[in-house]
Design a protein around this motif. Structure first.
Motif, mmCIF file in Angstrom:
data_model
loop_
_atom_site.group_PDB
_atom_site.id
_atom_site.type_symbol
_atom_site.label_atom_id
_atom_site.label_comp_id
_atom_site.label_asym_id
_atom_site.label_seq_id
_atom_site.Cartn_x
_atom_site.Cartn_y
_atom_site.Cartn_z
ATOM 1 N N THR A 194 0.830 -1.209 0.000
ATOM 2 C CA THR A 194 0.000 0.000 0.000
ATOM 3 C C THR A 194 0.864 1.258 0.000
ATOM 4 N N MET A 195 1.932 1.269 0.799
ATOM 5 C CA MET A 195 2.818 2.432 0.825
ATOM 6 C C MET A 195 3.407 2.700 -0.557
ATOM 7 N N SER A 196 3.815 1.656 -1.252
ATOM 8 C CA SER A 196 4.398 1.815 -2.585
ATOM 9 C C SER A 196 3.371 2.346 -3.579
ATOM 10 N N LYS A 197 2.158 1.834 -3.505
ATOM 11 C CA LYS A 197 1.107 2.300 -4.418
ATOM 12 C C LYS A 197 0.829 3.784 -4.221
ATOM 13 N N ILE A 198 0.712 4.204 -2.962
ATOM 14 C CA ILE A 198 0.426 5.609 -2.682
ATOM 15 C C ILE A 198 1.561 6.497 -3.189
ATOM 16 N N LYS A 199 2.798 6.080 -2.934
ATOM 17 C CA LYS A 199 3.944 6.872 -3.372
ATOM 18 C C LYS A 199 4.009 6.962 -4.898
ATOM 19 N N ASN A 200 3.778 5.854 -5.576
ATOM 20 C CA ASN A 200 3.935 5.810 -7.027
ATOM 21 C C ASN A 200 2.904 6.645 -7.768
ATOM 22 N N VAL A 201 1.730 6.809 -7.167
ATOM 23 C CA VAL A 201 0.694 7.599 -7.852
ATOM 24 C C VAL A 201 0.399 8.909 -7.121
ATOM 25 N N SER A 202 1.166 9.186 -6.048
ATOM 26 C CA SER A 202 0.968 10.412 -5.248
ATOM 27 C C SER A 202 -0.507 10.622 -4.914
ATOM 28 N N SER A 203 -1.113 9.575 -4.361
ATOM 29 C CA SER A 203 -2.569 9.580 -4.197
ATOM 30 C C SER A 203 -3.036 9.851 -2.772
ATOM 31 N N LEU A 204 -2.357 10.737 -2.057
ATOM 32 C CA LEU A 204 -2.844 11.102 -0.731
ATOM 33 C C LEU A 204 -4.165 11.845 -0.865
ATOM 34 N N LYS A 205 -5.175 11.386 -0.138
ATOM 35 C CA LYS A 205 -6.479 12.046 -0.186
ATOM 36 C C LYS A 205 -6.609 13.136 0.869
ATOM 37 N N GLN A 206 -5.792 13.038 1.917
ATOM 38 C CA GLN A 206 -5.876 14.015 3.002
ATOM 39 C C GLN A 206 -4.510 14.156 3.655
ATOM 40 N N GLU A 207 -4.346 15.238 4.410
ATOM 41 C CA GLU A 207 -3.109 15.473 5.149
ATOM 42 C C GLU A 207 -3.448 16.045 6.516
ATOM 43 N N ILE A 208 -2.585 15.778 7.481
ATOM 44 C CA ILE A 208 -2.801 16.308 8.818
ATOM 45 C C ILE A 208 -2.358 17.771 8.879
#
Length: 278
Positions: free
Chosen positions: A186-200
């Motif tokens: 999951t970490m790799s997928k998020i990094k590869n597509v820059s798919s953060l939906k939210q940030e703190i």
């Protein structure tokens, strides 16, 4: 003589030891940092679910014959039980019973809490009382504000079974090149597509008349509550201010630096000095 201008964070945490010749490899497969190749004596890391959700924020002390696992935020019994369950009979890995450890580190409001190396004392260390009495220690209220300003996640608040460490600004605790570990896919997928939906984000209320009886923790684009932009995760009220943490949808972060809460009124949001995002 100790510089009185320096401030120090002192807190007692749960801890347990891991021994055995396979301990380093075992920890490397369970946490997000590179335990195999690290030369640091203290390493900060995360324990995730298989789906990449943050379950615990951890520090690992590298000692000569064992590793000590400090639970900065998380459920100690859950961690120990899980670790014990996945130890194979052929593994040379042994876990101790939990114990308490005193952790001291210098803090600077202008930089991340991860900048300074902590010092650890067991509760029966005779030097502990002498050492801590020489320091300018944060009081409990200031420590709570520090954790908010640094966006340090808390169990049951930011660590709630939903948020991943990249959303929580803990990117520097993730090694994307070390190989397999729990939650790695999951970490790799998020990094590869820059798919953060939210940030703190940290926030501060600008209101004096608050409606603390309201249970609506959503944040809105305006007082009409037209659009929900995120959710408050925690807050702290002192005599002079109200501050907290919130998870905010990424697409609204560039539009403005303030939002509306039914509880706290108009709030100003800021990025924490402790947060690092994709």
């Amino acid at each position: 003589m100790q510089d009185i201008k320096k401030k120090f964070w002192l807190e007692t945490f749960d801890c347990f030891s891991i021994t055995g010749k396979d301990a380093r490899k075992f920890l490397n497969g369970l946490t997000t940092s590179n335990i195999i190749d690290s030369e640091n004596k203290v390493i900060k890391t995360c324990w995730l679910t298989p789906n990449g959700v943050l379950r615990a924020l951890i520090e690992i002390i590298f000692l000569e014959r064992n590793f000590e696992i400090i639970i900065l935020a998380g459920n100690t019994n859950e961690i120990i039980n899980y670790f014990n369950q996945i130890i194979f009979p052929v593994d040379n890995v042994f876990l101790s019973e939990p114990f308490l450890i005193n952790r001291i580190q210098e803090i600077d409001e202008s930089c991340s809490w991860r900048t300074y190396q902590p010092i650890f004392f067991k509760t029966d260390d005779k030097e502990f009382e002498i050492y801590k009495n020489k320091l300018n220690l944060l009081n409990p209220n200031d420590l709570k504000l520090l954790k908010i300003n640094q966006a340090i996640p808390s169990l049951g608040m930011e660590i709630n079974g939903k948020n991943n460490p990249l959303e929580l600004g803990l990117k520097d605790l993730i090694d994307f090149n070390k190989g397999c570990y729990l939650g790695q896919e999951t970490m790799s997928k998020i990094k590869n597509v820059s798919s953060l939906k939210q940030e703190i984000r940290t926030w501060k209320s600008l209101e004096s008349n608050l409606n603390l009886d309201v249970e609506d923790k959503n944040l809105y684009i305006n007082s009409a509550k037209d659009i929900s932009v995120g959710k408050i995760t925690s807050f702290f009220k002192s005599d002079s201010q109200i501050k907290g943490l919130a998870m905010i949808k990424r697409k609204y972060l560039e539009e403005r630096n303030y939002f509306f809460s039914e509880i706290f009124g108009k709030i100003i949001i800021n990025k924490s000095v402790g947060s690092i995002f994709l």
